[in-house]
Design an enzyme around this catalytic site. Sequence first.
Site, short mmCIF file in Angstrom:
data_model
loop_
_atom_site.label_atom_id
_atom_site.label_comp_id
_atom_site.label_asym_id
_atom_site.label_seq_id
_atom_site.Cartn_x
_atom_site.Cartn_y
_atom_site.Cartn_z
N HIS B 98 -6.90 -4.84 0.92
CA HIS B 98 -8.22 -4.29 1.24
C HIS B 98 -9.26 -5.37 0.90
O HIS B 98 -9.06 -6.16 -0.03
CB HIS B 98 -8.59 -3.12 0.35
CG HIS B 98 -7.67 -1.97 0.31
ND1 HIS B 98 -6.54 -1.92 -0.46
CD2 HIS B 98 -7.74 -0.75 0.92
CE1 HIS B 98 -5.96 -0.74 -0.33
NE2 HIS B 98 -6.66 -0.01 0.51
N ASP B 101 -10.04 -5.58 -2.77
CA ASP B 101 -9.02 -6.15 -3.67
C ASP B 101 -9.25 -7.63 -3.89
O ASP B 101 -8.82 -8.18 -4.90
CB ASP B 101 -7.61 -6.04 -3.05
CG ASP B 101 -7.23 -4.66 -2.62
OD1 ASP B 101 -7.71 -3.69 -3.24
OD2 ASP B 101 -6.44 -4.53 -1.65
#
Lengths: 433, 433, 433, 433
Positions: B98, B101
């Site tokens: 993501h 992240d």
Amino acid sequence: MSYFKDIAPIQFEGPDSDNEFAYRHYDPNEVVMGKRMEDHLRLAVAYWHSLAYEGGDPFGGRTFERPWYGDDMAAARAKADAAFDLFGILNVPFFCFHDADVRPEGGSFAESRRNLEEICDVFAGKMQQTGTRLLWGTANMFSHRRWMAGAATNPDPEIFAYAAATVKACMDVTHQLGGENYVLWGGREGYESLLNTDLTREAEQAGAFLSKVVEYKHKIGFKGAILIEPKPQEPAKHQYDFDVGTIYGFLKRFGLENEVKLNIEQGHAILAGHSFEHELALAGSLGLLGSIDMNRNDYQSGWDTDQFPNNVPEVALAYYEVLRAGGFETGGTNFDARVRRQSLDPEDLVLAHVGAIDICARGLKAAAAMLEDGGLEKMRAERYAGWDSDASQAMLKSESLDEIAARVEETNLNPQPRSGRQERVENWVSRFV
Amino acid sequence: MSYFKDIAPIQFEGPDSDNEFAYRHYDPNEVVMGKRMEDHLRLAVAYWHSLAYEGGDPFGGRTFERPWYGDDMAAARAKADAAFDLFGILNVPFFCFHDADVRPEGGSFAESRRNLEEICDVFAGKMQQTGTRLLWGTANMFSHRRWMAGAATNPDPEIFAYAAATVKACMDVTHQLGGENYVLWGGREGYESLLNTDLTREAEQAGAFLSKVVEYKHKIGFKGAILIEPKPQEPAKHQYDFDVGTIYGFLKRFGLENEVKLNIEQGHAILAGHSFEHELALAGSLGLLGSIDMNRNDYQSGWDTDQFPNNVPEVALAYYEVLRAGGFETGGTNFDARVRRQSLDPEDLVLAHVGAIDICARGLKAAAAMLEDGGLEKMRAERYAGWDSDASQAMLKSESLDEIAARVEETNLNPQPRSGRQERVENWVSRFV
Amino acid sequence: MSYFKDIAPIQFEGPDSDNEFAYRHYDPNEVVMGKRMEDHLRLAVAYWHSLAYEGGDPFGGRTFERPWYGDDMAAARAKADAAFDLFGILNVPFFCFHDADVRPEGGSFAESRRNLEEICDVFAGKMQQTGTRLLWGTANMFSHRRWMAGAATNPDPEIFAYAAATVKACMDVTHQLGGENYVLWGGREGYESLLNTDLTREAEQAGAFLSKVVEYKHKIGFKGAILIEPKPQEPAKHQYDFDVGTIYGFLKRFGLENEVKLNIEQGHAILAGHSFEHELALAGSLGLLGSIDMNRNDYQSGWDTDQFPNNVPEVALAYYEVLRAGGFETGGTNFDARVRRQSLDPEDLVLAHVGAIDICARGLKAAAAMLEDGGLEKMRAERYAGWDSDASQAMLKSESLDEIAARVEETNLNPQPRSGRQERVENWVSRFV
Amino acid sequence: MSYFKDIAPIQFEGPDSDNEFAYRHYDPNEVVMGKRMEDHLRLAVAYWHSLAYEGGDPFGGRTFERPWYGDDMAAARAKADAAFDLFGILNVPFFCFHDADVRPEGGSFAESRRNLEEICDVFAGKMQQTGTRLLWGTANMFSHRRWMAGAATNPDPEIFAYAAATVKACMDVTHQLGGENYVLWGGREGYESLLNTDLTREAEQAGAFLSKVVEYKHKIGFKGAILIEPKPQEPAKHQYDFDVGTIYGFLKRFGLENEVKLNIEQGHAILAGHSFEHELALAGSLGLLGSIDMNRNDYQSGWDTDQFPNNVPEVALAYYEVLRAGGFETGGTNFDARVRRQSLDPEDLVLAHVGAIDICARGLKAAAAMLEDGGLEKMRAERYAGWDSDASQAMLKSESLDEIAARVEETNLNPQPRSGRQERVENWVSRFV
């Protein structure tokens, strides 16, 4: 003499009555939102639970001792007598039945069909006499051993054929009795083990079967609704009519979304991991809300307990969704509920319905009051008001991802969250329930 | 120096090895059903669990002490170094991430986007160097407080706009990095309370958003698959992408069933009341099977535990459905799994993957052996063989309910059930797992 | 200026009020069964949920923006100011806290202890000034990473020691502040994996620890009750204080059943597969009912949702069991409930409590009315009346299996079941709720 | 001629056999940890599931067509013939039964007892002839309508008396047949509704009843174990023998913890929210592990599915706990499992057992290998090694809270968490299963 002996018809006596055998909240003639309460709720007794259920459970057999138990036509007639006695005592306008609830299984399909027709003639006479009507009919395609691996979705095409003939017979008598809906619940339409199951074939069988049912409805001029009843599992490990969302996909796949509606049950919603009001609201939003099976599932039990409802706040939220979707047309409130197997007496059978009917009346009145007040809908509308602008609608309908992204950067958009006010909304609801 | 210090790349040493830091079953080059095992499994490490997760749970905060924790670009680069060290040690071909992240949140959308692009340039260099590829990218539209009431389905159109810009940015970098899929998981696309939620509006928003995503994919020439990931609840009380069946209905409603596939996770299947193999088989049957999130959910916990898999019989059934559906095309096996918060050491992080990869290898080989043997498909075909006749197909496709019913009576049809042989089929499976 | 700005103290205005910021049902001075409602309910605000919770969940971080968030003593003092503002606005007599809710973690145990003592001095002044009292204090031995593998049941004896010191410090301040109970909840006293756990050692550690707590209570002359709070799981996979029945066995094993009582929470009962009223009734029957954590768990969620209660019928059954067991002595009603993470505003925090307090008031009054009417107890007594005879008691107490068997055969005993009248009892309850 | 026609006794043929009707893993004579596999597993067929179950479920009736169905002694004798045929084909050393499985209900208690004795004489002859032994006997006090509100815990003392006489009769025949245990499972010892239930009275009745059972055991010199079988619910909403922890408390309360052990079932553990290995380990730790009911519960179903086991990793963990507790003494492995209702054929009944027996053999061998390797116990011991020091034991046993607290401050104790290594331990286990 009636099984119910001297139990007199239940009358409305108002909330202060301490007569167990009276309605405290259900006055059929009370007008709620411009309609008689009876015409809102459209209450129905379920023949299977109230007349045919014998008190068994997976660990024990029959506990009830009803005089009409038996496997012949005389028993079926005695059962019908008791049924209409019960309907009369409760003063409910409707009942519902499966073929297997009302007639003995015959030695052949034709004999079973004739038995059904014969008992439906009895019903017709009694309905004429009492004014009781049929909310819906349906076929029991799960109890007999022939259905153990499914009806429409059976690996054996002969069972499919037998199912088709069975549904035809049940639709015919439902139509003849002026039934307002025809229901399909597929307790065996699913699987015990994925390993021996062909999902692709079974879905095609289910789609073809339902298409034939719809076609036959039009052929005979049945004006009622065809209803599917979602349930995720039990008796099968997995059932294809899992929940409202799943059935919507199934109907879309076979082009039946304008032909079929749903009969939604509290207990089945719970087993699928949803609240009852969720399933009702979703069905309402998709235009699929047909009728309801009113009951309650024990929240600590993992199976379908089919208890009579007794929680007004929950029932009020359910009827709120029904009313918000426009109320029942052909549908109604069927008590798909049974007395516990320890409730042996005729009084238990009557009073279970009396209590549940009062709960429904309280729920309906609270729901109507909430809708008439309008507070909830106003809060909801305010929360989404940003979407009402032309710019928002233009974004939704015609802007592309990169157009929106460009605007986000140009305007240095940094949206701030606003309170969802959940507890305030819940407090508002608590005023009414 | 690497966080993983002197842990050498994991090598295949065969089933008799007692080296904790070796594969006993995963040999990337072993050929299974005509394809290298690496090309079958297409294993991926999840950046969020393995690099970004800090060991918190609802009752406690960070337990891990990774040197790369921090909120700036330096920390993000240190994290990327550790990530590619881990990928190298494990010798897995893919990773997934993501936006949140891999990069620090910026002070504005544009800064967040630039941070993402900068770190993706770092990734590009490392991917070039190591050969590691991107299985899929995605946007985290659930952790930041702006998403608390949803992204595409937010009551506030500004959040919808911010979500659109976010997905565009993530699709852009995924495309640039040669990502093979783009995934959408809607942890906040649902509701906490039905009372303050407008299901109808939110469904329309979700449909419009997904349509824009598909349109943008074609615009930029992204050849990978768009994948939706079902989950029934958590963090929301109810999530719209409940399960495979529900998403199928959603896709049909918005005409997207040929544009979007599914990324299916074991833990999410369990939370929805399904087995993993059910969701995979259903997706396969509907032509929607895209990729899998491999993990395991504790059967006694009611939340998403995201544990590494360790049950070969279950994993074998999952891969059986994957292989039966033709195997992965753009999809693969992403470990959406995290070490427990008590597993503090770098060795734990490495060995959790090593164990899980061996479990997948065993599962795949067992699945392939079952499929090559053909016993299960043979039993299944025999069970439905009655449907293969012309007469059965004619009934299915063109006979009406009354035509079938007439035939049932004429032939006095009385079909007899046949054994489903479930335990025999299970015994057969047990030979392979 | 207060965080709560111009929100005035909530007043009782009666059921017809449409003022959101008023009690409609909770009148502290209303006499119910001979006691003021305030003295029955003994309401308490939970410091952790209402002051310390930041709006996070497993998929997202802080959503709230309280001015007192921070890790130093100044923030702790600001938090205390807001806390007592809230208590005053709500006019509740009690509060509850963990050490970690009220003071910043220090650099050493001693510093943490001094921080706690310092903030408790602040509390003492405010309590003096406002009359607010402490229902119970407790130690948070689950959030800090040192507790990740348990406190008393940790594999490391140093953690056990640290836990002992922590509880001592918390008991000391609870005692000093006149707290009426001291609570132990063991969120980490259990396991994540049975494989790395020694159940035998951990049980002995738990027993020894609790014995020391009881001993210390007597040593310092603390007159309040020691309470254990059952919860089956979450955060741990399995927690040793699973439910009332399990804790009873634990107390018996270590001879503590007369020294310790229970603090029972609705949400924890639900997670253990029980109704709240079951756990209360069982504790009452065993003489262990101490206090309650009032909240509500979402029935469709498998984790601890800690919502404010809003279902009167359920709350009424809970208070019925409390009253039947004699009402609270040292215990009370602590709202172990938090506003949803989307409820961002100070008004949400106040109104969540207001609504819950009214629900409790309605529940209490309904429970009292049921108990005063006596109908339920009368029905219950009649059902068991057969056991009141001397012959029945003699059989129970002194006859042997073979003596009874001989009598059964001699008298050809053939007992007939009698109706359990469940629905009639439920109808009776519905009159009151 | 046997119902099982020409199915020959199942022989061990080794893992490479592809004969459905052979054991691939169960060789009774193979020595595992110094004991024959037969003597470890002590396998038993359950009369109720394998002979008496008719294929019904809550939504459908009998699907099987066994020639021995019927309500008279001739049918009971035919059933016994089939039973011993089955035991012989499977070559299992034990069987288990309830009174109601083996004899028709008589018109009076005495007649029922005589029927039982008569059929047990038949058993005695067959046991003599075949060498098959009785693992345990028990009384079915849940199926007949007289038990609907409980046996020992019934509101009616006459039912208590009838239950006492029933258990005496069943203990007598169990003793006479050389049964190695006597089991009590209380499916109706609990409640459907808390509202009509007196928990205090019912607990006292249960305690008195069990005390009488223990007393009678000693009186007749029965050397086997008395076993209670936990189950949390189903058929009742709540059952008193909820789980191991609850029963321990019950036994302590009535001073029976040294007289009674437990018969633990996988499916019941699952319904109580526990893993099977948890319940076994807890019972082992408390010295209560007696025997096991081996089966498997569907993880997606909320009721007791009683399927034959087929997951080796799970079964291995179960036997690991059994072996760790010293293995079975009087207990054994009873298959409390039934073929699915679609499994109609005699072959299904045989093969379901064959597959399950092989699963148990694999589980046992894996468990033994793990225990002999010792790796798990070594890791466990190391984790708790800090507690082995004299100082730690002194703290545990004799230091007070304030003494420990003083030391914590003096030494400025600041314990650091260590990895729990869960995934490493799980990987280790995966090597064996």
